[in-house]
Scaffold this motif. Sequence first.
Motif, PDB file in Angstrom:
ATOM      1  N   GLY A 138       0.734  -1.298   0.427  1.00 26.88           N
ATOM      2  CA  GLY A 138       0.089   0.116  -0.097  1.00 26.88           C
ATOM      3  C   GLY A 138       0.944   1.106   0.262  1.00 26.88           C
ATOM      4  O   GLY A 138       0.593   2.188  -0.517  1.00 26.88           O
ATOM      5  N   VAL A 139       2.312   1.573   1.276  1.00 32.07           N
ATOM      6  CA  VAL A 139       2.571   2.663   0.767  1.00 32.07           C
ATOM      7  C   VAL A 139       3.626   2.626  -0.702  1.00 32.07           C
ATOM      8  O   VAL A 139       3.294   3.321  -1.236  1.00 32.07           O
ATOM      9  CB  VAL A 139       4.078   2.061   2.095  1.00 32.07           C
ATOM     10  N   LEU A 140       3.760   1.010  -1.092  1.00 33.83           N
ATOM     11  CA  LEU A 140       4.513   1.690  -2.497  1.00 33.83           C
ATOM     12  C   LEU A 140       3.586   2.463  -3.483  1.00 33.83           C
ATOM     13  O   LEU A 140       4.097   2.690  -4.300  1.00 33.83           O
ATOM     14  CB  LEU A 140       5.100   0.280  -2.826  1.00 33.83           C
ATOM     15  N   LEU A 141       2.416   1.520  -3.326  1.00 38.35           N
ATOM     16  CA  LEU A 141       1.149   2.416  -4.573  1.00 38.35           C
ATOM     17  C   LEU A 141       1.078   3.991  -4.190  1.00 38.35           C
ATOM     18  O   LEU A 141       1.465   4.712  -4.971  1.00 38.35           O
ATOM     19  CB  LEU A 141      -0.010   1.479  -4.196  1.00 38.35           C
ATOM     20  N   PHE A 142       0.894   4.670  -3.072  1.00 34.86           N
ATOM     21  CA  PHE A 142       0.910   5.563  -2.966  1.00 34.86           C
ATOM     22  C   PHE A 142       2.179   6.530  -2.816  1.00 34.86           C
ATOM     23  O   PHE A 142       2.373   7.626  -3.504  1.00 34.86           O
ATOM     24  CB  PHE A 142       1.030   6.172  -1.743  1.00 34.86           C
ATOM     25  N   LEU A 143       3.322   5.904  -3.246  1.00 35.24           N
ATOM     26  CA  LEU A 143       4.544   6.767  -3.331  1.00 35.24           C
ATOM     27  C   LEU A 143       4.341   6.982  -4.930  1.00 35.24           C
ATOM     28  O   LEU A 143       4.969   7.598  -5.471  1.00 35.24           O
ATOM     29  CB  LEU A 143       5.780   5.976  -3.152  1.00 35.24           C
ATOM     30  N   ILE A 144       3.683   5.710  -5.084  1.00 38.84           N
ATOM     31  CA  ILE A 144       3.539   5.727  -6.846  1.00 38.84           C
ATOM     32  C   ILE A 144       3.272   6.418  -7.719  1.00 38.84           C
ATOM     33  O   ILE A 144       3.532   7.661  -8.132  1.00 38.84           O
ATOM     34  CB  ILE A 144       3.816   4.544  -7.520  1.00 38.84           C
ATOM     35  N   PHE A 145       1.610   6.879  -6.764  1.00 37.45           N
ATOM     36  CA  PHE A 145       0.767   7.563  -7.783  1.00 37.45           C
ATOM     37  C   PHE A 145       1.410   9.355  -6.666  1.00 37.45           C
ATOM     38  O   PHE A 145       0.705  10.625  -7.772  1.00 37.45           O
ATOM     39  CB  PHE A 145      -0.709   7.519  -6.558  1.00 37.45           C
ATOM     40  N   LEU A 146       1.566   9.800  -5.589  1.00 36.65           N
ATOM     41  CA  LEU A 146       2.202  10.286  -5.426  1.00 36.65           C
ATOM     42  C   LEU A 146       3.346  11.310  -6.297  1.00 36.65           C
ATOM     43  O   LEU A 146       3.601  12.645  -6.403  1.00 36.65           O
ATOM     44  CB  LEU A 146       2.951  10.323  -3.702  1.00 36.65           C
ATOM     45  N   SER A 147       4.271  10.507  -6.722  1.00 36.08           N
ATOM     46  CA  SER A 147       5.602  10.643  -7.199  1.00 36.08           C
ATOM     47  C   SER A 147       4.438  10.934  -8.777  1.00 36.08           C
ATOM     48  O   SER A 147       4.712  12.309  -9.743  1.00 36.08           O
ATOM     49  CB  SER A 147       6.424  10.191  -8.042  1.00 36.08           C
TER      50      SER A 147
END
Length: 428
Positions: A11-20
């Motif tokens: 979940g954190v990984l997906l959040f960071l990808i979409f944050l970028s």
Amino acid sequence: MDHVRLGMLAGVLLFLIFLSGFFSAAETSLMTVNRYRLRHLAESGHRGARLARRLLRRPDRVLGVVLLGNNFGNIAASSVATLMAVRLYGAGVLALVTGVLTLVILIISEVAPKTLAALYPEPVAFGSAYVLTPLLRVIYPLVAAVNFTANHLLRAFGVSVKPRTPDQMSAEELRAVVLEAGSLIPTTHRAMLLAILDLEKSTVEDVMVPRREVEGIDLGADWDEIVDLLGRSHYTRLPVFHGSLDNVIGMLHVRRALHLALAGRLTRDTLKSAALEPYYIPQGTPLATQLMNFKTMRRHIGLVVDEYGDLMGLVTLEEILEEIVGEFTTQAPGTPEDIFPQPDGSFLINGSTSIRDINRTLGWQLPLNGPKTLNGLITEYLEDIPSPGTSLLLNGYLVDIVRTRGTAIQVARLKAHAVATKKRDEDE
């Protein structure tokens, strides 16, 4: 972080990808949004536009916060992906994970959001401004430190990093905006707007009636000739002079002469007294300036004089307005009545015809940065007075001299050469 569940890490990984991806879209939208429309919306009270405009006044700061967020997202995503890969499959798959993550970030965090922002810059920029404005306040010390270092590096190379001044549109930029408006502005209106922009490039000599074609009242002429001229003149205002146009007394409105005639008081003296003081215009005056001068002086006609005070011609308010809206008068010198089409596709043109009128009527591209008439253009090119039967190729147009009178070309035959036709088609 071994105790953190894989589901949470995912979940954190997906959040960071979409944050970028969010920061990538914000950067592209803010850099590509139309500055003039942004200013219009901001001044109209659009909150998102106001926030975006405020951010863009210091592009170094907005880029600082955007790039900090974008790089944080990319680096953090890489770290989380590495941790997940090691826990699941060991260190042997790190190269594969790096390649897959690079592709995912490229598509989801870069290409897709930036494409979306380029297609719809306004909604993305305005939405991003609501997030970036408070974020900039929160991490301002870090952004300031980054900007301080980057700005000093730019200054070392002579680049100014002063805050941006309010956007100002040049005439050429405004021209481009009008041309790109398409169906938003009717074709006729678009042509008028472009003509207004071109007024500053043209001077009174470009539209004036040359001295030799000025029609006026010579008080020294026979009285019957004066009365006949008043009765057949196509103009409402005529210069009144004595002997020659070097001695202009004033400008007479023909309606005043009609009132005098009806009252039985039409004489040379009353004509002279009815004439208004002449209004002189220096040569080289831009049409835009002269248009405002006519408005300020409440005049409709003026006499163009050179630096020595010699009369060059006459210019009217109508002639300047015709540069904007097109021809709306009749029977005036230099109009299409001096251009006669021939069966073979050529045109017989009077030598006194204005180059601007020829270009406008026929859609040609004869040079405008020199002589104002066809006669002047040909004689300047040949550096001589040609005799009838002389032929030449002038700026891609075939020219045959048909008739001359004294030191001037009276009639010439012109035809668009294949080179000129091809060039005009390419421009269109």
